[in-house]
Design an enzyme around this catalytic site. Structure first.
Site, PDB file in Angstrom:
ATOM      1  N   HIS A 571     109.375 -28.682 -82.791  1.00  0.00           N
ATOM      2  CA  HIS A 571     108.290 -27.953 -83.451  1.00  0.00           C
ATOM      3  C   HIS A 571     108.808 -26.810 -84.288  1.00  0.00           C
ATOM      4  O   HIS A 571     108.393 -26.594 -85.413  1.00  0.00           O
ATOM      5  CB  HIS A 571     107.380 -27.331 -82.385  1.00  0.00           C
ATOM      6  CG  HIS A 571     106.251 -28.213 -82.014  1.00  0.00           C
ATOM      7  ND1 HIS A 571     105.611 -28.994 -82.919  1.00  0.00           N
ATOM      8  CD2 HIS A 571     105.661 -28.423 -80.827  1.00  0.00           C
ATOM      9  CE1 HIS A 571     104.650 -29.653 -82.302  1.00  0.00           C
ATOM     10  NE2 HIS A 571     104.672 -29.329 -81.020  1.00  0.00           N
ATOM     11  N   ARG A 678     102.138 -39.530 -95.619  1.00  0.00           N
ATOM     12  CA  ARG A 678     102.302 -40.074 -94.256  1.00  0.00           C
ATOM     13  C   ARG A 678     100.904 -40.253 -93.665  1.00  0.00           C
ATOM     14  O   ARG A 678     100.372 -39.354 -92.996  1.00  0.00           O
ATOM     15  CB  ARG A 678     103.124 -39.110 -93.401  1.00  0.00           C
ATOM     16  CG  ARG A 678     104.604 -39.037 -93.799  1.00  0.00           C
ATOM     17  CD  ARG A 678     105.359 -38.077 -92.904  1.00  0.00           C
ATOM     18  NE  ARG A 678     106.781 -38.288 -92.911  1.00  0.00           N
ATOM     19  CZ  ARG A 678     107.686 -37.491 -93.508  1.00  0.00           C
ATOM     20  NH1 ARG A 678     107.277 -36.424 -94.169  1.00  0.00           N
ATOM     21  NH2 ARG A 678     108.957 -37.762 -93.447  1.00  0.00           N
ATOM     22  N   ARG A 714     102.025 -44.462 -97.761  1.00  0.00           N
ATOM     23  CA  ARG A 714     102.679 -45.327 -96.781  1.00  0.00           C
ATOM     24  C   ARG A 714     101.622 -45.768 -95.780  1.00  0.00           C
ATOM     25  O   ARG A 714     100.867 -44.931 -95.257  1.00  0.00           O
ATOM     26  CB  ARG A 714     103.776 -44.546 -96.060  1.00  0.00           C
ATOM     27  CG  ARG A 714     104.280 -45.317 -94.859  1.00  0.00           C
ATOM     28  CD  ARG A 714     105.449 -44.697 -94.232  1.00  0.00           C
ATOM     29  NE  ARG A 714     105.096 -43.540 -93.429  1.00  0.00           N
ATOM     30  CZ  ARG A 714     106.008 -42.719 -92.908  1.00  0.00           C
ATOM     31  NH1 ARG A 714     107.289 -42.919 -93.178  1.00  0.00           N
ATOM     32  NH2 ARG A 714     105.656 -41.711 -92.170  1.00  0.00           N
ATOM     33  N   GLU A 807     114.283 -48.456 -94.508  1.00  0.00           N
ATOM     34  CA  GLU A 807     114.568 -47.620 -93.336  1.00  0.00           C
ATOM     35  C   GLU A 807     115.432 -48.350 -92.325  1.00  0.00           C
ATOM     36  O   GLU A 807     116.030 -47.742 -91.448  1.00  0.00           O
ATOM     37  CB  GLU A 807     113.260 -47.222 -92.645  1.00  0.00           C
ATOM     38  CG  GLU A 807     112.359 -46.404 -93.536  1.00  0.00           C
ATOM     39  CD  GLU A 807     111.108 -45.974 -92.811  1.00  0.00           C
ATOM     40  OE1 GLU A 807     110.987 -44.792 -92.504  1.00  0.00           O
ATOM     41  OE2 GLU A 807     110.256 -46.855 -92.559  1.00  0.00           O
ATOM     42  N   ASN A 830     115.679 -40.679 -93.189  1.00  0.00           N
ATOM     43  CA  ASN A 830     115.662 -40.191 -91.795  1.00  0.00           C
ATOM     44  C   ASN A 830     115.874 -41.358 -90.841  1.00  0.00           C
ATOM     45  O   ASN A 830     116.726 -41.324 -89.960  1.00  0.00           O
ATOM     46  CB  ASN A 830     114.328 -39.519 -91.451  1.00  0.00           C
ATOM     47  CG  ASN A 830     113.967 -38.426 -92.434  1.00  0.00           C
ATOM     48  OD1 ASN A 830     114.837 -37.894 -93.088  1.00  0.00           O
ATOM     49  ND2 ASN A 830     112.694 -38.095 -92.532  1.00  0.00           N
ATOM     50  N   ASP A 831     115.071 -42.402 -91.052  1.00  0.00           N
ATOM     51  CA  ASP A 831     115.212 -43.560 -90.174  1.00  0.00           C
ATOM     52  C   ASP A 831     116.430 -44.393 -90.536  1.00  0.00           C
ATOM     53  O   ASP A 831     117.107 -44.921 -89.657  1.00  0.00           O
ATOM     54  CB  ASP A 831     113.939 -44.419 -90.214  1.00  0.00           C
ATOM     55  CG  ASP A 831     112.887 -43.868 -89.258  1.00  0.00           C
ATOM     56  OD1 ASP A 831     113.269 -43.539 -88.117  1.00  0.00           O
ATOM     57  OD2 ASP A 831     111.722 -43.739 -89.645  1.00  0.00           O
ATOM     58  N   ARG A 841     117.127 -39.714 -84.029  1.00  0.00           N
ATOM     59  CA  ARG A 841     116.966 -38.641 -85.010  1.00  0.00           C
ATOM     60  C   ARG A 841     116.493 -37.326 -84.384  1.00  0.00           C
ATOM     61  O   ARG A 841     116.635 -36.263 -84.990  1.00  0.00           O
ATOM     62  CB  ARG A 841     116.016 -39.065 -86.126  1.00  0.00           C
ATOM     63  CG  ARG A 841     114.633 -39.430 -85.648  1.00  0.00           C
ATOM     64  CD  ARG A 841     113.842 -40.113 -86.738  1.00  0.00           C
ATOM     65  NE  ARG A 841     113.071 -39.176 -87.533  1.00  0.00           N
ATOM     66  CZ  ARG A 841     112.188 -39.543 -88.456  1.00  0.00           C
ATOM     67  NH1 ARG A 841     112.003 -40.825 -88.733  1.00  0.00           N
ATOM     68  NH2 ARG A 841     111.504 -38.654 -89.131  1.00  0.00           N
ATOM     69  N   CYS A 878     112.741 -40.715-100.018  1.00  0.00           N
ATOM     70  CA  CYS A 878     111.693 -39.834 -99.488  1.00  0.00           C
ATOM     71  C   CYS A 878     112.073 -39.212 -98.139  1.00  0.00           C
ATOM     72  O   CYS A 878     111.273 -38.508 -97.534  1.00  0.00           O
ATOM     73  CB  CYS A 878     110.363 -40.571 -99.378  1.00  0.00           C
ATOM     74  SG  CYS A 878     110.436 -41.942 -98.240  1.00  0.00           S
TER      75      CYS A 878
HETATM   76  C1  PEP Z   1     112.124 -41.534 -93.172  1.00  0.00           C
HETATM   77  O1  PEP Z   1     112.313 -42.217 -92.161  1.00  0.00           O
HETATM   78  O2  PEP Z   1     113.052 -41.075 -93.881  1.00  0.00           O
HETATM   79  C2  PEP Z   1     110.752 -41.217 -93.592  1.00  0.00           C
HETATM   80  C3  PEP Z   1     110.523 -40.625 -94.728  1.00  0.00           C
HETATM   81  O3  PEP Z   1     109.755 -41.528 -92.717  1.00  0.00           O
HETATM   82  P1  PEP Z   1     109.397 -40.616 -91.431  1.00  0.00           P
HETATM   83  O4  PEP Z   1     110.290 -39.411 -91.469  1.00  0.00           O
HETATM   84  O5  PEP Z   1     107.957 -40.289 -91.535  1.00  0.00           O
HETATM   85  O6  PEP Z   1     109.726 -41.561 -90.329  1.00  0.00           O
HETATM   86 MG    MG Z   2     110.607 -43.269 -91.260  1.00  0.00          MG
END
Ligand code: PEP
Ligand code: MG
Length: 944
Positions: A571, A678, A714, A807, A830-831, A841, A878
């Protein structure tokens, strides 16, 4: 823990009486260099308080706490008296285990001994042994402790199949390290055995690492299927666990509650009709032999079957009249004991035992302080080493930016309060006032945070304050004699532990929220103000920050954040990013040794901090800060200009949003569109799936504010770490590798179809781009796209583009197969990083290594772009990598067409691109692709 050698054993001793035996024992300890002669008086005094005979012919003489100074090193000596010695309580003792212990090791030795000595036949073997080595082996062997507790329960699994429940239970044991894959194989091939009452059992010893028992129950139990037990381990080691199954079935009633507490209670042998009560142990040295003996004496006085278990322990309940078993619980100060009883005298017995425990069982006890309400750890942490001046400390980069300012270390105030009170009405009134006060404080904070990311979290806190179950639990405790503070904290702590027991990260964060809101009320009750930060600019240093701490921050003065705990998705990290504050998290306990006022550098880009920077570093930082300030001002001024490189190549810089209400802000910051909406956050805000009209309204907000700029939506991305209350999913041991994203949506196509219908309706021919999350290959894309085509036939949408998120590595590797059929790719770094590097992550310790600049991730991006451009498709990024200043030139050099970042970063990212040439960017990309690790990439980019 117990290091016994043959030299510590003396076989074949004789003694004239018990005093003589005791003298011999203390002499042996003295000769072994464990004690000074003064300890003997302590041992005698201890016997005068009460006999140290444990039963089974074994006594454990040891000194009083006051005689501990006479202990030079912890250890035991074992004296065997084959002919027996009559002890002062008339028991015949054949083995003396004389203990010399400093502080709390005492309790651990006792716990160990009682578990060992509890083995059937062992006492006789000890008395008759004629080989010291054999005796050492008998006593030193670590007892096998079976596992069966809140963690091994999988309650309310969404299935009706016995085999699936068996697998859920087995997978839980595997996740806890109790079994390995060989066990799983056995369970798959083995049909469960019926136990009656709808319960089933699967059991195997192959692949068992530790004896363990799990129970999985279905969400909707029936007469045929109420639950499946999964037992691991050889029969001999499982005796205690089989007893628990017997306990459970002996009640012969349907399982009324799926609560963890109720199931544990039933497994522990507590009768459904048992009277039970909780009580905190206050004894400084825990439930060691003397207080345990008092407890047994108290229990014996009642005409009831009394059982005791540890709320925080392994779920085993023991008879209150068995001294060894009670000691074997290993209960420590601050832990909660659950006392239950059946029989004529049950109610009175439970009350009396609880009272005796609260009164200290013959020892002088003091109430718990607030910081003690967490049980003391078995292994006390050693004091952290202070940080060295001018030496960078690496941690997790949580929010970009740079700061240099004096530290303000937020130390939680000590909240002292009495554990008990006799005026329940007054305590209830006090609690009511403190809750009202907290409610007012939170509402003020919400007003201050309006429109920001903190506001919804604080609203959840308000809801938690209004939770009637929590309030009733506190009242119950108060009516049982707790003070308002103790009653309230007990309710909070119990609820938080229950959340944590569900072993789900999101629910664990709710537990943190509960404690956060609980502390606020507690501070109000104690009349203690939260720590006040200085009036000057400062860097906030804290163990961890609750959402309300972050929301309370005065952003005019806070220059940066550093926390000892937490990962990049905690958080505090998310809120720091939303507030635009540089932050470094997970830096470890050493940061708490920093004194207030120490100059601190927070580098949220490189993920490091530096206390008391030297002159040279300070100059460098100040120059970077000046540069950044100038850059920010310039960037803000030019925010509406395109992001065009010095050699004339333009890319789009869009904003990532989770809330359509923030669209005007994104546009105002110069975003070229929304690059990632999102949509799951819209679903999460509603108590049930939002219907078509609600969704149309939401999406329309965004299109209206965008005024012709594109929106990339998305589709719903739930599962994994993002559950939806109204879409319950079966427990998965690896939810990130389970039903999430498009895989999940395709199991409920009607929900996906409604969402697409809403998007097309709201777009009303304005530029809409739809993309699917977590796609693994063309087959999934086609299945999802077919739904779009179906809806599009009814609601035409000019210029609609349909793409996939990259991803999952498989999708990047197969981008050439997808490119002909998609309109675009958007790389979710990120994923993609998580799945490529196999690092969770959100992992507190590992997420620092989960770096999207890893050459493997960059190779996957390269492959994606090449495949897309070969078919004239565009590629966006993204994930968080798109706003990383070191990554921007690399991404540009890899020829991506769009970057999508948090709104706040849009002007800076645009400015950064304007300062680059494509040629230079391509050199950077080539350099990065040629490296072997993320660190090498970062080092190489830094030196250019
Ligand atoms: C990602 O995975 O990079 C992404 C943008 O989606 P989220 O962070 O919402 O999983
Ligand atoms: Mg993702």
């Amino acid at each position: 823990m117990l290091t016994l050698t043959a030299n510590d054993i003396r076989l074949g001793c004789t003694a004239t009486d018990w005093q003589d035996a005791l003298t011999q024992a203390s002499q042996d300890l003295q000769e072994a260099g464990r004690i000074t002669p003064d300890y003997h008086a302590g041992m005698l005094a201890r016997e005068q308080q009460s006999s140290t005979v444990l039963g089974n012919g074994i006594a454990i003489p040891h000194g009083t706490p006051e005689s501990r100074d006479a202990v030079t090193s912890t250890g035991i000596r074992v004296l065997q008296f084959p002919k027996g010695v009559t002890w002062h309580d008339n028991a015949t003792v054949t083995v003396l285990v004389a203990i010399a212990a400093q502080s709390d090791e005492h309790l651990d030795i006792l716990r160990h001994l009682t578990r060992v000595l509890d083995k059937p036949g062992l006492a006789r073997k000890l008395a008759e042994a004629d080989d010291a080595e054999a005796l050492v082996t008998l006593l030193s062997k670590e007892p096998v402790v079976p596992k069966c507790d809140a963690q091994t329960l999988c309650l309310g699994v969404n299935t009706r199949a016995t085999s699936e429940l068996a697998m859920s239970a087995a997978a839980r044991l595997q996740g806890l390290g109790c079994v390995d894959s060989a066990f799983m194989k056995e369970i798959v091939s083995q049909p469960p055995v019926g136990l009656g009452q709808g319960f089933w059992l699967v059991h195997h010893s192959i692949g068992s690492i530790r004896p363990a028992l799990a129970l999985a129950t279905p969400k909707e139990p029936s007469d045929e299927l109420a639950g499946v037990f999964c037992l691991a381990g050889p029969g001999d080691d499982c005796r205690e666990l089989l007893e628990r199954i017997d306990n459970f079935l002996a009640q012969n009633t349907p399982l009324e509650s799926q609560s963890v507490d109720a199931v544990l209670s039933r497994l522990s042998g507590e009768q459904a009709n048992a009277v039970s009560e909780r009580v905190r142990l206050l004894n400084t040295h825990g439930l060691h032999a003397r207080p345990a003996k008092q407890l047994v004496q108290e229990a014996r006085q009642h005409n009831a079957d009394i059982r005791i278990r540890l709320a925080e322990g392994d779920g085993n309940s023991v008879s209150a009249i068995s001294l060894t078993r009670i000691i074997g619980l290993g209960a420590r100060r601050g832990q909660t004991l659950i006392i239950s009883a059946t029989g004529d005298d049950a109610e009175q017995a439970v009350k009396a035992v609880c009272q005796a425990i609260s009164d200290g069982l013959g020892e002088t006890v003091s109430p718990l302080r607030h910081h003690e309400s967490q049980p003391e750890s078995a292994e006390p942490e050693s004091a952290p080493e202070p940080l060295a001046d001018d030496e960078p400390l690496k941690a997790v980069a949580a929010s970009p930016g740079l700061a240099l300012a004096p530290a303000f270390v937020m130390r939680q105030p000590t909240l002292d309060y009495p554990a008990t009170a006799s005026d329940a009405n007054e305590q209830t009134a006090r609690l009511g006032r403190a809750i009202d006060e907290a409610d007012g404080q939170l509402r003020t904070l919400i007003r201050q945070a309006e429109g920001g990311e903190a506001a919804p979290i604080l609203s959840v806190h308000v809801e938690m304050l209004q939770d009637d179950d929590l309030y009733q639990a506190a009242l119950e405790a108060i009516n049982e004699g707790a003070s308002a503070e103790a009653g309230w904290w007990r309710a909070i702590d119990t609820a938080a532990r229950a959340q944590e027991a569900l072993a789900d990260r999101l629910l664990a964060e709710r537990a943190a929220d509960l404690r956060d809101v609980g502390r606020r009320v507690l501070a109000n009750l104690c009349g203690v103000a939260m720590p006040t930060p200085p009036d000057e600019p400062y860097v906030l240093v804290a163990d961890d920050l609750g959402p309300s701490d972050v929301a309370r921050l005065d952003t005019q003065r806070v220059r940066g954040l550093i926390t000892a705990r937490g990962g990049a998705t905690s958080h505090s990290a998310i809120l720091a990013r939303a507030l635009g504050l540089p932050a470094v998290v997970g830096a470890g306990n050493r940061i708490l040794t920093i004194s207030d006022g120490t100059d601190l550098v927070v580098d949220g880009e490189r993920g490091c901090l530096v206390p008391n920077p030297g002159a040279e570093r300070r100059d460098r930082i100040n120059r970077r800060l000046d540069q950044l300030t100038r850059l920010q001002a310039q960037a803000h001024e030019c925010r509406n200009e395109p992001a065009t490189t010095t050699d004339g190549h333009t890319i789009d810089v869009c904003a990532n949003l989770g809330n359509t209400a923030h669209t005007p802000d994104a546009v105002d910051r110069g975003a070229d569109g929304i690059g990632l909406l999102r949509t799951e956050f819209i679903f999460m805000e509603h108590p049930e799936a939002p219907d078509l009209d609600t969704q149309v309204k939401e999406y329309r907000h965004a299109f209206d504010a965008l005024d012709g700029l594109p929106l990339v939506a998305r589709t719903l991305d739930v599962g994994g770490d993002k559950p939806l209350d109204y879409w319950p999913l079966p427990h998965e041991d690896n939810p990130f590798l389970g039903l999430r994203g498009i895989r999940l949506s395709l199991t409920r196509p009607e929900i996906l179809e409604t969402q697409i219908r809403a998007l097309l309706t709201a777009a009303d021919n304005r530029p809409l781009r739809i993309m699917f999350p977590m796609v693994k290959d063309l087959e999934e894309f086609r299945a999802a796209k077919a739904i779009v085509e179906r809806v599009r036939a009814e609601i035409p949408c000019q210029g609609l583009q349909v793409g996939v998120m990259i991803e999952v590595p498989s999708c990047a590797l197969l981008a050439h197969t997808l490119a002909p059929e998609v309109d675009f790719f958007s790389v979710g770094t990120n994923d993609l990083t998580q799945y490529t590097l196999a690092i969770d992550r959100g992992h507190g310790q590992l997420s620092a290594e989960s770096d999207g600049l890893h050459p493997s991730v960059l190779q996957l991006i390269r492959m994606t772009v090449e495949a897309a451009h070969a078919h004239q498709r565009w590629v966006g990024i993204c994930g968080e990598l798109a706003s990383d200043p070191q990554a921007i030139p690399v991404l540009l050099g890899l020829d991506v067409d769009e970057l999508s970042v948090t709104s706040r970063r849009v002007p800076l990212v645009k400015a950064c691109i304007r300062g680059l040439s494509r040629e230079h960017a391509r050199e950077q990309a080539k350099l990065a692709l040629g490296k072997a690790t993320a660190a090498e990439v970062r080092d190489a980019l830094e030196t250019l």
